[in-house]
Design a protein around this motif. Structure first.
Motif, PDB file in Angstrom:
ATOM      1  N   MET A   1       0.851  -1.196   0.000  1.00  0.00           N
ATOM      2  CA  MET A   1       0.000   0.000   0.000  1.00  0.00           C
ATOM      3  C   MET A   1       0.885   1.245   0.000  1.00  0.00           C
ATOM      4  O   MET A   1       1.944   1.265   0.623  1.00  0.00           O
ATOM      5  CB  MET A   1      -0.928  -0.006   1.221  1.00  0.00           C
ATOM      6  CG  MET A   1      -2.005   1.066   1.180  1.00  0.00           C
ATOM      7  SD  MET A   1      -3.044   1.054   2.663  1.00  0.00           S
ATOM      8  CE  MET A   1      -3.815  -0.558   2.565  1.00  0.00           C
ATOM      9  N   GLU A  81      -2.476   6.316  -0.213  1.00  0.00           N
ATOM     10  CA  GLU A  81      -3.745   5.605  -0.030  1.00  0.00           C
ATOM     11  C   GLU A  81      -4.199   5.673   1.428  1.00  0.00           C
ATOM     12  O   GLU A  81      -5.401   5.689   1.709  1.00  0.00           O
ATOM     13  CB  GLU A  81      -3.589   4.146  -0.459  1.00  0.00           C
ATOM     14  CG  GLU A  81      -3.297   3.946  -1.932  1.00  0.00           C
ATOM     15  CD  GLU A  81      -3.061   2.492  -2.245  1.00  0.00           C
ATOM     16  OE1 GLU A  81      -4.060   1.769  -2.461  1.00  0.00           O
ATOM     17  OE2 GLU A  81      -1.885   2.070  -2.271  1.00  0.00           O
ATOM     18  N   GLU A 184      -7.331  -3.064   3.508  1.00  0.00           N
ATOM     19  CA  GLU A 184      -7.176  -3.197   2.065  1.00  0.00           C
ATOM     20  C   GLU A 184      -8.102  -4.285   1.522  1.00  0.00           C
ATOM     21  O   GLU A 184      -8.617  -4.186   0.403  1.00  0.00           O
ATOM     22  CB  GLU A 184      -5.723  -3.506   1.729  1.00  0.00           C
ATOM     23  CG  GLU A 184      -5.374  -3.371   0.261  1.00  0.00           C
ATOM     24  CD  GLU A 184      -3.874  -3.471   0.018  1.00  0.00           C
ATOM     25  OE1 GLU A 184      -3.393  -2.919  -0.979  1.00  0.00           O
ATOM     26  OE2 GLU A 184      -3.174  -4.093   0.848  1.00  0.00           O
TER      27      GLU A 184
END
Length: 311
Positions: A1, A81, A184
């Motif tokens: 990520m 993110e 996620e």
């Protein structure tokens, strides 16, 4: 990520290392500006800044993300993110919280909503809590008021604040990696904090760490553990400031004059309190090293008495 990390003290370093080890892309590390440190008061990077530099990560040190438009623009351009925040030292404005697609996640060293705020580790010990822990929280504009994602508890026992800090640090690092994995995957629901049981962990001060010997021995023992190592519980003896590092309450012992040293030998020194007595097993003289046993140079002396904060 793709992550931005924000943290400053040693407590934050373990989480940064864990995120790197888990394979996350750390596109920027935010930390407090360099501060004077040590006797020479030399400007020194924070523990997070030092570790991030060693890892080859880009380090940013804005004075205020709230008041510096260029710092905010830089953060926005990193396009994270998610943002992981661990004892950063700044309250993030909504303009920052809105940047990451998956939000800003905070590692907080308490079982929320108990001990929101600056000193949760120490306040839990001072209050006599049986347990504390770590909460992974999705940040909002309030003071540690956001929804909870993951949490785990730990018994406090007789740990000092320093020992509890060291126990919670790897727990937080492990939990944030798990939280990001589940976030996620879309398997980590937000859980609102309970409305009951809210307490606030205000900052510590040196003045509050001065011992009031009229208190019960058990409460004084908690204060000595809770203020170890910072700011350090202390008391005056003949005008000399003595740090008290480790001590145990002696339940059922006879009450004595508050602050009076009742015994002083290789096992430590016993002091009278508001109720029961306290056995101090480790102390520190000004400029000296921590030591056990008697008050140095005074073993066997009579009529020693500490000044009380209530005097």
């Amino acid at each position: 990520m793709r992550l931005v990390f924000a943290g400053t003290p040693e407590f934050s370093v373990a989480a940064l290392d864990a995120l790197v080890a888990a394979g996350h892309e750390i596109v920027g590390v935010y930390t407090q500006p360099d501060r004077p440190f040590g006797r020479g008061q030399k400007l020194t990077p924070s523990p997070v800044a030092q570790r991030a530099s060693a890892l080859g990560l880009a380090v940013h040190k804005p004075v205020s993300l709230r008041k510096e438009p260029e710092a905010l623009a830089t953060l926005r351009a990193l396009a994270p993110e998610a943002m992981v925040v661990v004892a950063y030292g700044q309250i993030l404005p909504q303009s920052v919280l809105d940047i990451p697609r998956l939000g800003c996640l905070n590692i907080h060293a308490s079982l929320l909503p108990r001990w929101r705020g600056a000193a949760p580790i120490q306040r839990a010990i001072l209050a006599g809590d049986a347990e504390t822990g770590v909460t992974i929280m999705r940040m909002d504009a309030g003071l540690d008021t956001g929804p909870m994602l993951l949490w785990e508890s730990l018994p406090i026992g007789e740990m000092t604040a320093g020992e509890l800090h060291d126990a919670l640090m790897p727990m937080g690092a492990r939990l944030i990696v798990e939280a990001l994995r589940r976030l996620e995957a879309g398997t980590l629901p937000d859980v609102p904090q309970p409305a009951e049981g809210v307490t606030y962990a205000t900052k510590l001060s040196k003045d509050e760490a001065r011992i009031d010997w009229s208190l019960p021995a058990e409460e004084i023992a908690r204060r000595i553990r809770g203020y170890n190592p910072v700011p350090g519980a202390w008391s005056l003896l003949a005008g000399e400031r003595i740090k008290l590092l480790r001590a145990n309450a002696l339940p059922g012992t006879e009450a004595a004059v508050a602050g009076a040293v009742l015994a002083n030998d290789k096992g430590g020194f016993r002091v009278g309190c508001g109720s029961d007595q306290l056995l101090v097993t480790e102390h520190q003289r000004p400029g000296g090293r921590p030591q056990g046993g008697p008050l140095s140079g005074e073993a066997g002396e009579n009529n020693l008495r500490f000044e009380s904060a209530s005097q």
